[in-house]
Design a protein around this motif. Structure first.
Motif, PDB file in Angstrom:
ATOM      1  N   TYR A  71       0.826  -1.210   0.000  1.00  0.00           N
ATOM      2  CA  TYR A  71       0.000   0.000   0.000  1.00  0.00           C
ATOM      3  C   TYR A  71       0.864   1.267   0.000  1.00  0.00           C
ATOM      4  CZ  TYR A  71      -3.293  -3.526   1.670  1.00  0.00           C
ATOM      5  OH  TYR A  71      -4.049  -4.654   1.807  1.00  0.00           O
ATOM      6  N   GLY A  72       2.208   1.089  -0.020  1.00  0.00           N
ATOM      7  CA  GLY A  72       3.103   2.239  -0.069  1.00  0.00           C
ATOM      8  C   GLY A  72       3.477   2.788   1.291  1.00  0.00           C
ATOM      9  N   PHE A  73       3.445   1.953   2.352  1.00  0.00           N
ATOM     10  CA  PHE A  73       3.741   2.430   3.700  1.00  0.00           C
ATOM     11  C   PHE A  73       4.897   1.650   4.322  1.00  0.00           C
ATOM     12  CE2 PHE A  73      -0.526   4.049   3.189  1.00  0.00           C
ATOM     13  CZ  PHE A  73      -0.485   5.254   3.851  1.00  0.00           C
ATOM     14  N   ILE A  74       5.737   2.369   5.055  1.00  0.00           N
ATOM     15  CA  ILE A  74       6.809   1.790   5.848  1.00  0.00           C
ATOM     16  C   ILE A  74       6.715   2.365   7.257  1.00  0.00           C
ATOM     17  CG2 ILE A  74       8.341   1.512   3.857  1.00  0.00           C
ATOM     18  CD1 ILE A  74       9.871   3.986   4.834  1.00  0.00           C
ATOM     19  N   LEU A 117      -4.157   5.600  -1.543  1.00  0.00           N
ATOM     20  CA  LEU A 117      -3.986   5.189  -2.937  1.00  0.00           C
ATOM     21  C   LEU A 117      -5.279   5.353  -3.730  1.00  0.00           C
ATOM     22  CD1 LEU A 117      -1.789   1.954  -2.677  1.00  0.00           C
ATOM     23  CD2 LEU A 117      -1.097   4.216  -3.449  1.00  0.00           C
ATOM     24  N   GLU A 118      -6.409   5.176  -3.067  1.00  0.00           N
ATOM     25  CA  GLU A 118      -7.688   5.255  -3.772  1.00  0.00           C
ATOM     26  C   GLU A 118      -8.163   6.685  -3.969  1.00  0.00           C
ATOM     27  OE1 GLU A 118     -10.241   2.875  -1.387  1.00  0.00           O
ATOM     28  OE2 GLU A 118      -9.488   0.958  -2.163  1.00  0.00           O
ATOM     29  N   LYS A 119      -7.726   7.618  -3.082  1.00  0.00           N
ATOM     30  CA  LYS A 119      -8.247   8.977  -3.153  1.00  0.00           C
ATOM     31  C   LYS A 119      -7.173  10.027  -3.387  1.00  0.00           C
ATOM     32  CE  LYS A 119     -12.256   8.019  -0.221  1.00  0.00           C
ATOM     33  NZ  LYS A 119     -13.025   8.428   0.979  1.00  0.00           N
ATOM     34  N   LYS A 149      -4.368  -0.139   9.473  1.00  0.00           N
ATOM     35  CA  LYS A 149      -5.240  -1.237   9.081  1.00  0.00           C
ATOM     36  C   LYS A 149      -5.237  -1.289   7.565  1.00  0.00           C
ATOM     37  CE  LYS A 149      -8.681  -0.381  12.730  1.00  0.00           C
ATOM     38  NZ  LYS A 149     -10.117  -0.075  12.946  1.00  0.00           N
ATOM     39  N   PRO A 150      -5.338  -2.480   6.972  1.00  0.00           N
ATOM     40  CA  PRO A 150      -5.377  -2.541   5.507  1.00  0.00           C
ATOM     41  C   PRO A 150      -6.485  -1.683   4.917  1.00  0.00           C
ATOM     42  CG  PRO A 150      -5.001  -4.733   6.403  1.00  0.00           C
ATOM     43  CD  PRO A 150      -5.260  -3.835   7.564  1.00  0.00           C
ATOM     44  N   SER A 151      -7.659  -1.646   5.573  1.00  0.00           N
ATOM     45  CA  SER A 151      -8.770  -0.856   5.051  1.00  0.00           C
ATOM     46  C   SER A 151      -8.465   0.634   5.098  1.00  0.00           C
ATOM     47  CB  SER A 151     -10.038  -1.152   5.852  1.00  0.00           C
ATOM     48  OG  SER A 151      -9.846  -0.841   7.223  1.00  0.00           O
ATOM     49  N   LYS A 152      -7.712   1.069   6.131  1.00  0.00           N
ATOM     50  CA  LYS A 152      -7.341   2.486   6.239  1.00  0.00           C
ATOM     51  C   LYS A 152      -6.180   2.836   5.324  1.00  0.00           C
ATOM     52  CE  LYS A 152     -10.154   3.652   9.664  1.00  0.00           C
ATOM     53  NZ  LYS A 152     -11.143   4.733   9.567  1.00  0.00           N
ATOM     54  N   LEU A 153      -5.229   1.905   5.172  1.00  0.00           N
ATOM     55  CA  LEU A 153      -4.045   2.175   4.356  1.00  0.00           C
ATOM     56  C   LEU A 153      -4.368   2.239   2.870  1.00  0.00           C
ATOM     57  CD1 LEU A 153      -1.412  -0.089   6.166  1.00  0.00           C
ATOM     58  CD2 LEU A 153      -1.702   2.372   6.373  1.00  0.00           C
TER      59      LEU A 153
END
Length: 395
Positions: free
Chosen positions: A19-22, A54-56, A46-50
């Motif tokens: 998701y592009g996070f470290i 990318l989506e917005k 959380k995957p849903s928050k991360l």
């Protein structure tokens, strides 16, 4: 009652790289975006928050592979290592050469070259005034190169007049021109000491151009907001500019148009927004009530503790206010239970959530329109969004 000290702390997983996070360098319990370097809260891990950025926010990176984000992470670690190598152990600005640089140079000369370090270091001009002077010279050189381009090239001008907190009026000017590709630079920022009329603004622009020998005729287009001082038919800035350059093309700023559209709400939505404003003012206007609300949010394990006020001047303000309000929704409803204001809020629940979604879309659109190298031609997805949000009959 929830114990704040036992608030759940999530741990970073290698899957979050997709998701592009470290993990953030300052606090590894928080995720950091590799694209914009924003550090989110632990609650967002959380995957849903991360997925949301990318989506917005970073729509163009949505379909990137894990290898792409892994490369971004490796590049970030390299930059971090370089910064650590040149870290200032004295905790001082690096222009303090006598206390930071010269002691190290002196030690190297004495131990490695076996020479008299004092004579050599005394001949190195690294005083505060020398470093400051060299920085000023570099800035002046960059400015001269920039002005030299504008003297011979055509360019587009964008103006924005705004009032600061201490009632100081400031005029900002940006230019976009072609120099081996589109270039966008800030031209100047000047204070308007008296009024902000169109004639005053034009005189400030004309004076700057005259001082730097930039021909006014090099302006081929100009973008402004829709205020009367800018677009007035007889005494607006555009009117004075067209007297000097009849062929100049003028346009109403796209971002400002979206901001004006957001102000025009139907009666039902306006009433719902008024209820939200009344609730925010009701809580924040009383110091005791504000403290009680903060404690209530802590007990409920909320990510934030304060509501956000909004102002008509700031174009992202309403969206941010509503976003925070929705995040607090359950706590606000419980806090105002058995009150007339709480009952009104529940009656307008659907409209409030609808407003929050609409303003979030508008803020996302306006953010994509901002920044360097942003235009409607090279980004067809933004152009489509603008057309979808454009009100009928606007020009």
């Amino acid at each position: 009652m929830a114990d704040p000290s036992k608030k759940k702390c999530r741990q970073y997983s290698t899957e979050y790289l997709s998701y592009g996070f470290i993990p953030a360098p300052q606090n590894e319990t928080k995720p950091m975006c590799l694209i914009c370097m924003d550090v989110l809260s632990n609650y967002s891990m959380k995957p849903s928050k991360l997925k949301i950025p990318l989506e917005k926010k970073h729509i163009g990176k949505k379909d990137k592979t894990v290898e792409y984000f892994k490369k971004l992470g490796d590049d970030f670690q390299k930059r971090k290592t370089v910064c650590q190598l040149f870290d200032n152990k004295a905790g001082k600005p690096h222009n303090i050469g006598e206390t930071v640089i010269l002691p190290g140079v002196s030690a190297i000369i004495s131990s490695v070259m076996k020479q008299n370090a004092i004579e050599i270091t005394n001949s190195i001009p690294v005083s505060n005034s020398s470093v400051s002077r060299r920085i000023d010279e570099m800035v002046e050189d960059v400015k001269k190169q920039f002005i030299a381009h504008l003297e011979v090239k055509q360019f587009a001008l964008q103006l924005d007049e705004s009032t600061l907190r201490d009632n100081e009026a400031i005029l900002l000017a940006y230019v976009r021109f072609n120099n081996e590709g589109p270039k966008e630079e800030m031209l100047f920022a000047r204070s308007l000491t008296t009024d902000t009329k169109g004639e005053t603004i034009f005189k400030e622009v004309a004076t700057y151009f005259q001082e730097n020998n930039i021909p006014l005729k090099n302006i081929i287009a100009c973008a402004t907001d829709g205020s009367p001082s800018m677009t007035g038919r007889y005494k607006g800035f555009i009117a004075y500019l067209k007297k000097s350059i009849p062929e100049v093309y003028c346009i109403h700023c796209v971002i400002n148009r979206q901001h004006l559209v957001a102000k025009e709400l139907c009666a039902r939505l306006h009433d719902a927004l008024s209820v939200v404003i009344k609730v925010v003012n009701h809580i924040k206007s009383n110091s005791l009530r504000d403290r009680l609300f903060r404690e209530f949010c802590k007990q409920n394990g909320e990510e934030f503790e304060r509501l956000v006020l909004h102002t008509e001047v700031r174009w992202l303000s309403k969206g941010n206010c509503l976003k925070r309000f929705i995040a607090f929704w359950d706590s606000i409803v419980s806090f105002l239970v058995d009150t007339q204001l709480g009952a009104k809020l529940l009656e307008n629940k659907c409209d409030v959530f609808y407003l929050s979604d609409i303003f979030e879309k508008l803020n996302s659109l306006n953010k994509q329109l901002r920044g360097n190298d942003s235009d409607l031609i090279s980004k067809p997805n933004i152009k489509k969004l603008v057309e979808n949000h454009q009100p009928q009959g606007s020009h």
